[in-house]
Design a protein around this motif. Structure first.
Motif, PDB file in Angstrom:
ATOM      1  N   LYS A  94       0.818  -1.204   0.000  1.00 28.83           N
ATOM      2  CA  LYS A  94       0.000   0.000   0.000  1.00 28.83           C
ATOM      3  C   LYS A  94       0.857   1.262   0.000  1.00 28.83           C
ATOM      4  N   ASP A  95       2.094   1.132   0.473  1.00 34.19           N
ATOM      5  CA  ASP A  95       3.038   2.250   0.513  1.00 34.19           C
ATOM      6  C   ASP A  95       4.261   1.872  -0.324  1.00 34.19           C
ATOM      7  N   PRO A  96       4.126   1.854  -1.668  1.00 34.04           N
ATOM      8  CA  PRO A  96       5.229   1.361  -2.510  1.00 34.04           C
ATOM      9  C   PRO A  96       6.476   2.227  -2.458  1.00 34.04           C
ATOM     10  N   THR A  97       6.357   3.498  -2.039  1.00 32.35           N
ATOM     11  CA  THR A  97       7.523   4.365  -1.925  1.00 32.35           C
ATOM     12  C   THR A  97       8.231   4.181  -0.590  1.00 32.35           C
ATOM     13  N   LEU A  98       7.649   3.392   0.299  1.00 32.32           N
ATOM     14  CA  LEU A  98       8.193   3.168   1.644  1.00 32.32           C
ATOM     15  C   LEU A  98       8.348   4.483   2.404  1.00 32.32           C
ATOM     16  N   MET A  99       7.391   5.382   2.204  1.00 31.08           N
ATOM     17  CA  MET A  99       7.484   6.682   2.857  1.00 31.08           C
ATOM     18  C   MET A  99       7.308   6.565   4.369  1.00 31.08           C
ATOM     19  N   LEU A 100       6.444   5.661   4.817  1.00 41.04           N
ATOM     20  CA  LEU A 100       6.249   5.503   6.261  1.00 41.04           C
ATOM     21  C   LEU A 100       7.528   4.980   6.940  1.00 41.04           C
TER      22      LEU A 100
END
Length: 387
Positions: A94-100
């Motif tokens: 769900k967070d493919p950019t790994l921003m979390l």
């Protein structure tokens, strides 16, 4: 003289090399490139912060071990983030950019840097929290934005409290309390702003998704028959005209088949319109199974259907129709009338150079009329026009 034709565009080796380099570094598709660009931007910012930390240690604003530790943890972490995103390992998330995870790592780095800066200058680190919050506003869910904000307050608050208790001379409690009050006065506002922006972004995404679904439904209604799910007459007309253009330009032969279900009015009168509708759907399903994926089937009107068979001569079209007839002979239309079978008459016409589309349709229609006149449940091929 041969007609002038513009020369083919020359390939620029520099442009091609740059393109290959971009694909190699950022990824092969647009989505991956956007994600890797965000990762690399964050990595550059970390590099700048680490360089600033080295300079701060040289002028005694930061403890000497801190820049080395920041560099030793930040760069490997971002190599890992970049590798996972660049090679598509996060596409399913769900967070493919790994921003979390990036934000959590950044908050840990900020909390560590806060402990290593000199007492009267460490407040500058708090500015970086705003940067972390802004980065996450456009990728996090509202809930995640709140979680990041609360985590920032907890990490910095705990660092301030624990350090002031352990070493009150280097971490003066009054200064730490003042900074904590400033933290409480600013971070909640950032949390609220991040929550609002994330909520607006989610609503806009939902609206775009609903609009796309609505457009797909409109497109489906505009091109398909509601009952059978086949293409409608308007769509088939466009496809027939496209087939004529391909024939005129490339010589791609095609065959048109007009099909009429036999004694359909009798089925409606004897068994009701519901059974008649089931007969239409049974024919549509059987045709979809028997014909090729490249063949186009449409409901032409009432109980009449039309097939567009690309790259097909009359002999191959007749074979396909016989397969369809055999399939329908073994197909139960409805459980209420188990013995009912769908039969059809068909007229074929191969499109020819000397004729237009309307004439081809007229030839197929005459062949269909001939099949019904000869007793139905048969195929008739329209003879070629004389030159």
């Amino acid at each position: 003289m041969t007609p002038f034709s513009p020369p083919a565009p020359a390939h620029d080796p520099i442009v091609e090399a740059v393109g290959r380099l971009v694909n190699l570094v950022f990824g092969p598709d647009r989505a991956t490139r956007a994600r890797t660009a965000a990762i690399l931007l964050c990595a550059i910012m970390y590099g700048i912060c680490c360089s600033a930390a080295y300079y701060a240690s040289e002028i005694n604003l930061m403890r000497p071990f801190a820049p080395k530790l920041l560099w030793a943890t930040s760069m490997p972490a971002y190599v890992l983030f970049y590798s996972l995103v660049r090679f598509g390992k996060t596409k399913h998330l769900k967070d493919p950019t790994l921003m979390l995870p990036q934000n959590v790592f950044a908050l840990l780095a900020i909390a560590f840097a806060y402990t290593a800066i000199a007492p009267h200058d460490r407040g500058v680190v708090l500015v970086l929290i705003a940067l972390v919050m802004v980065f996450g506003m456009y990728t996090h869910t509202p809930k995640q934005s709140v979680q990041i904000g609360v985590l920032a307050m907890l990490l910095l608050g705990l660092s301030m409290g624990i350090l002031a208790h352990i070493d009150p001379e280097y971490y003066p409690p009054k200064l730490e309390l003042l900074r904590f009050e400033l933290l409480l006065g600013t971070v909640p506002t950032l949390i609220f702003s991040a929550y609002q922006i994330s909520s607006w972004r989610n609503r806009l995404s939902a609206q775009r998704r609903d609009l796309r679904i609505a457009l797909e439904q409109v497109q489906q209604m505009a091109t398909h028959d509601v009952l059978t799910g086949l293409y409608n007459r308007r769509f088939m007309q466009d496809k027939l005209e496209d087939a004529v253009k391909r024939f005129d330009r490339y010589g791609e032969r095609f065959t048109v088949v007009l099909v009429d279900l036999d004694h359909f009015k009798r089925v409606n009168d004897q068994y009701g319109h519901k059974v008649g509708d089931q007969a239409l759907m049974a024919f549509a399903n059987a045709a979809g199974i028997v014909l090729r994926e490249t063949d186009i089937i449409a409901r032409w009107g009432g109980e009449e259907f039309i097939f567009l068979l690309p790259n097909t001569n009359a002999e191959k079209a007749l074979i396909a129709l016989e397969r369809l007839r055999q399939t329908l002979a073994n197909c139960t239309v409805t459980d209420t009338v188990p013995n009912l079978r769908v039969k059809f008459s068909a007229g074929l016409a191969v499109h020819e150079t000397v004729t237009g589309l309307n004439h081809t349709l007229e030839r197929a229609d005459k062949a269909l009329y001939q099949a019904k006149s000869d007793g139905r449940d048969r195929n008739v091929t329209a003879p070629p026009d004389k030159p």
